[in-house]
Enzyme design. Structure first.
Site, PDB file in Angstrom:
ATOM      1  CG  HIS A 210      -6.433   2.480   5.837  1.00  0.00           C
ATOM      2  ND1 HIS A 210      -6.593   1.199   5.352  1.00  0.00           N
ATOM      3  CD2 HIS A 210      -7.636   2.837   6.347  1.00  0.00           C
ATOM      4  CE1 HIS A 210      -7.841   0.804   5.578  1.00  0.00           C
ATOM      5  NE2 HIS A 210      -8.487   1.782   6.174  1.00  0.00           N
TER       6      HIS A 210
ATOM      7  CE1 TYR B  57       0.879   2.917   8.692  1.00  0.00           C
ATOM      8  CE2 TYR B  57      -0.382   4.559   9.899  1.00  0.00           C
ATOM      9  CZ  TYR B  57      -0.187   3.799   8.766  1.00  0.00           C
ATOM     10  OH  TYR B  57      -1.045   3.932   7.710  1.00  0.00           O
TER      11      TYR B  57
ATOM     12  NE  ARG C 233      -1.904   1.950   3.346  1.00  0.00           N
ATOM     13  CZ  ARG C 233      -1.745   1.924   4.662  1.00  0.00           C
ATOM     14  NH1 ARG C 233      -2.340   1.011   5.388  1.00  0.00           N
ATOM     15  NH2 ARG C 233      -0.989   2.811   5.266  1.00  0.00           N
TER      16      ARG C 233
HETATM   17  C1  LIG Z   1     -14.968  -5.627  11.118  1.00  0.00           C
HETATM   18  C2  LIG Z   1     -14.174  -4.410  10.870  1.00  0.00           C
HETATM   19  N1  LIG Z   1     -13.323  -3.968  11.814  1.00  0.00           N
HETATM   20  C3  LIG Z   1     -12.604  -2.849  11.622  1.00  0.00           C
HETATM   21  C4  LIG Z   1     -12.724  -2.138  10.469  1.00  0.00           C
HETATM   22  C5  LIG Z   1     -11.930  -0.872  10.269  1.00  0.00           C
HETATM   23  N2  LIG Z   1     -10.915  -1.063   9.234  1.00  0.00           N
HETATM   24  C6  LIG Z   1     -11.144  -0.664   7.961  1.00  0.00           C
HETATM   25  S1  LIG Z   1      -9.917  -1.099   6.938  1.00  0.00           S
HETATM   26  C7  LIG Z   1      -9.040  -1.834   8.167  1.00  0.00           C
HETATM   27  C8  LIG Z   1      -7.731  -2.495   7.846  1.00  0.00           C
HETATM   28  C9  LIG Z   1      -7.889  -3.546   6.802  1.00  0.00           C
HETATM   29  O1  LIG Z   1      -6.663  -4.094   6.466  1.00  0.00           O
HETATM   30  P1  LIG Z   1      -6.519  -5.175   5.310  1.00  0.00           P
HETATM   31  O2  LIG Z   1      -7.502  -6.273   5.506  1.00  0.00           O
HETATM   32  O3  LIG Z   1      -5.091  -5.542   5.237  1.00  0.00           O
HETATM   33  O4  LIG Z   1      -6.965  -4.391   3.988  1.00  0.00           O
HETATM   34  P2  LIG Z   1      -6.272  -3.109   3.321  1.00  0.00           P
HETATM   35  O5  LIG Z   1      -6.942  -1.910   3.933  1.00  0.00           O
HETATM   36  O6  LIG Z   1      -4.840  -3.145   3.579  1.00  0.00           O
HETATM   37  O7  LIG Z   1      -6.611  -3.186   1.873  1.00  0.00           O
HETATM   38  C10 LIG Z   1      -9.714  -1.699   9.386  1.00  0.00           C
HETATM   39  C11 LIG Z   1      -9.208  -2.171  10.685  1.00  0.00           C
HETATM   40  C12 LIG Z   1     -13.624  -2.625   9.501  1.00  0.00           C
HETATM   41  N3  LIG Z   1     -13.806  -1.987   8.337  1.00  0.00           N
HETATM   42  N4  LIG Z   1     -14.332  -3.741   9.714  1.00  0.00           N
END
Ligand SMILES: Cc1ncc(C[n+]2csc(CCOP(=O)(O)OP(=O)(O)O)c2C)c(N)n1
Ligand SMILES: [Mg+2]
Lengths: 379, 332
Positions: free
Chosen positions: A278, A287, A274
């Site tokens: 985010h 971080y 990424r």
């Molecule tokens: C159940 C849930 N918990 C927390 C969140 C908040 N949240 C949104 S994106 C994210 C991180 C996701 O990381 P990853 O699965 O690696 O996907 P990326 O964003 O890197 O594409 C979090 C914690 C959420 N959307 N859904």
């Protein structure tokens, strides 16, 4: 940041080395036949897809900064994984994205203004998957990992319906679900793999390990390379260099075909990064170091593929015309974003239930009268 | 807050007050630990835990794997082991993967153990609308938890309450659902460091009036105060009660107010159907029937999923919607 210990790309399937030369790893051997099917026109298409996706993504992030969107989750850096896998899917396949798969949406034919609408806050879905022009690309799911179970259930249905494993790859269906490294910690994703293995669904789990779940490094989610988890579920699993669009294409094409021909579920872990925040609300300087990001910028999927095309003798004119097309595309997205109308009151009530519901009728009527009495209308 | 020993009144936003309250609780008791997604290095997506990992270390402030069921379930185990975990759920709409652990385990373990096991777990939930966000980021799920026996549920509306209530919640030997009105994170208010304003579950009259009583919790309290201000300009005197706790509910101040004004309007961002407001309306009708001059009226979010952000102003009750209900109540 200790982020490499569990993601060693030593066995990851790679076709193009970072400088764009064709140098397949030994692990690429089973996939090479899929590469041989690609024409120069296909290669150019992959390149165009990635450049357009990045132009769209960059434009959308700008629009967010200008207050046009509530939020933007950038796909910058993940175009190789997304375009390769998206192009590998056949038209009859079904795609369950998370919320960052803009490039997959593009190659499936979705008008990406729909994603802009979701992030602008005018709709929850942005496009209608029942419209065939949207390439069976389902609306985004924001709750991490939930779509993995939906994909698995859908794939169970495909199998029960006999729409797969008939021996005809031109019509046999497969399902592909996208999720992130963070999502692998959710129960939903693990349960999806249990069900998929149990029912031997025609399904590919496409995991984009972009090394971060917001601020949390992938090492917090797993101490082993994530693809290795697949074998624990009884799912054939492979790790690829996700910034190599050819590896992503070939590996996904083969595993989708394995799935559609009765081979059961498959897992692909695409190592990528990424590059951006985010979302536009995030501040990565809290971080992670710029050095780390820079080391991944040096492995940019578009730069690598351009070097490959140039090595194949592609003319400057190609790159110039794609760049011009991307500029036009971005400015069109900008123009159309400014023209998006605010939703009407009805959107809040009309789609909550499929059948009539007294509260919806009552409350919609009440709100319409209330707004009319205020002399307003929807803001 | 060693720098503030002789400075007992401080102006700060709720976000900082929560941070200060948790810091105090962690300093007082080494068994208090924080866990959640992105709460360590990043300090949480709302920066409520900013600086706490640097101060207390990675074993006191845990950047957990991405799994709400995991966060709550391990908090339960930590509590069994004598810890006092404070869990952060990143947004209201992401609490549901942890729902099973909250409602079937956390809420019931004390009962299952016939009172011999304490479950001092706090679950902090940034909740509610007014922030223009995408789906799942603006919900008000408090009724599910208020409905669940074994859980306590509270929601501060001011920085001062936030500072004290988070410490009282952490000190509670029962699980506490701590609903933080995220739209109120940043407005500043006075925090009195000299002592708690009220017990954790006390409701409070925050504006005196005579014509009708308005009651709410969390962010809606500021909407009620705004409505009361507007009504005053029209010569209508409204009393405002800040519920502070939605389970248990401290009814006495509310009933006293209703006995005086004869009219009650309950406001909430949450959908009205089977809501906290429904419970208050029923209880007040039962206990203050002869004082009521008008039916208890509810002003709520509509009974629909929280809509796309561009419609949130229509979904969320504002001062005008509250005053429309006041007019109806006064018409009786
Ligand atoms: C159940 C849930 N918990 C927390 C969140 C908040 N949240 C949104 S994106 C994210 C991180 C996701 O990381 P990853 O699965 O690696 O996907 P990326 O964003 O890197 O594409 C979090 C914690 C959420 N959307 N859904
Ligand atoms: Mg990730």
């Amino acid at each position: 940041m200790a982020e490499t210990e569990n993601t060693s790309p030593a066995t990851a399937v790679q076709i193009l080395s970072t400088d764009g030369t064709v140098a397949p790893t030994a692990s690429a051997e089973p996939y090479l036949e899929y590469l041989n099917r690609l024409t120069d026109a296909d290669h150019e298409q992959f390149y165009r897809d990635m450049v357009l996706a990045r132009a769209f993504d960059t434009e959308a992030a700008n629009l967010q900064r200008q207050g046009q969107l509530a939020l933007w989750p950038p796909c910058h850096g993940q175009e190789g994984a997304q375009v390769g896998s998206g192009r590998a899917a056949r038209s009859q396949d079904h795609i369950f994205p998370s919320y960052r798969e803009h490039a997959v949406g593009l190659v499936r034919g979705v008008d990406l203004l729909g994603i802009i609408e979701v992030m602008r806050g005018t709709t929850h879905s942005g496009w209608d998957v029942s419209d065939p022009s949207n390439g069976n690309f389902r609306p985004y799911t924001l709750v991490i990992g939930a779509q993995a179970l939906h994909a698995t259930g859908f794939a169970m249905g495909v199998k029960f319906d006999g729409d797969t494993a008939t021996g005809n790859p031109e019509t046999d269906q497969a399902v592909m679900v996208y999720f992130g490294d963070g999502a692998t910690s959710q129960g939903d994703v693990n349960e999806a793999m249990v069900f998929a293995a149990s029912y031997q669904t025609p399904e590919v789990f496409f995991l984009q390990n972009n090394h971060w779940a917001i601020s949390v490094p992938v090492t917090t989610q797993s101490r082993t390379p994530l693809f290795q988890r697949g074998s624990g579920f009884g799912i054939p699993s492979v790790q690829i260099d996700g910034n190599d669009v050819l590896a992503s294409y070939a590996v996904t094409a083969k595993h989708l075909d394995d799935a559609r021909s009765g081979g059961g579920p498959q897992l692909i872990e695409a190592l990528t990064y990424r590059i951006g925040a985010h979302t536009t609300s995030d501040d990565p300087t809290k971080y992670r170091t710029q050095e780390l990001t820079d080391s991944w910028i040096a492995r940019d999927p578009i730069v690598r593929f351009e070097a490959f095309l140039r090595g194949q003798g592609a003319a400057n004119a190609l790159f110039e015309s794609v760049a011009a097309e991307a500029r036009d595309y971005a400015s069109d997205v900008r123009k159309r974003t400014h023209a998006i109308a605010d939703p009407e009151i009805g959107l809040m009530f009309d789609g909550v239930y499929s059948d009539d519901h007294p509260l919806m009728i009552e409350q919609k009527q009440w709100l319409e009268q209330y707004e009319a009495a205020l002399g307003g209308g929807a803001e | 807050m060693s720098d503030s020993i002789d400075k007992t009144l401080q102006s700060m936003p709720m976000a900082k007050a929560l941070n200060a309250g948790m810091r105090q609780a962690m300093a007082n008791d080494p068994k208090v630990l924080l866990m959640g997604e992105d709460i360590g290095k990043l300090g949480g997506v709302f920066r409520i835990t900013e600086g706490l990992q640097a101060e207390f270390g990675e074993n006191r402030v845990l950047d957990t794997p991405l799994a709400e069921s995991g966060i709550i379930g391990t908090a339960v185990g930590l509590a069994m082991r004598g810890y006092r975990p404070v869990c952060e759920i990143q947004f209201d709409g992401f609490i549901y993967p942890g729902f099973n652990q909250i409602t079937s385990q956390l809420a019931k373990l004390t009962n299952r153990n016939e009172g011999s096991l304490q479950m001092p777990v706090v679950i902090r939930v940034p909740y509610g609308g007014h922030i223009g966000a995408v789906e799942h980021h603006q919900e008000s799920p408090e009724a599910y938890f208020a409905h669940t026996a074994g859980l306590r549920s509270v929601s501060p509306s001011t920085p001062n309450d936030a500072y004290w209530m988070i410490q009282e919640a952490i000190a509670s030997n029962d699980p506490v659902m701590f609903f933080e009105p995220k739209s109120r994170y940043w407005p500043k208010g006075e925090v009195d460091l000299s002592g708690p304003a009220a017990p954790l579950h006390a409701s409070r009259i925050v504006r005196l009036g005579t014509d009708a009583t308005l009651v709410a919790h969390g962010a809606m309290v500021s909407v009620l105060l705004q409505a009361a201000e507007l009504a005053a300009a029209d010569g209508i005197s409204l009393e405002v009660v800040d519920l502070r706790s939605i389970s248990p509910i401290d009814y006495e101040p509310l009933l006293e107010s209703v006995r005086k004004t004869g009219r009650l309007i309950v406001a909430q961002e949450a959908s009205g159907n089977v809501s906290v407001g429904s419970e208050i309306a029923a209880t007040v009708a039962e206990r203050a029937f002869y004082s009521l001059e008008a039916p208890v009226l509810r002003v709520s979010g509509f009974d629909v999923p929280f809509p796309p952000a561009k419609l949130e102003k229509l979904f969320l009750p504002d001062a005008d919607r509250v005053l429309e209900a006041v007019d109806r109540a006064l018409a009786y």
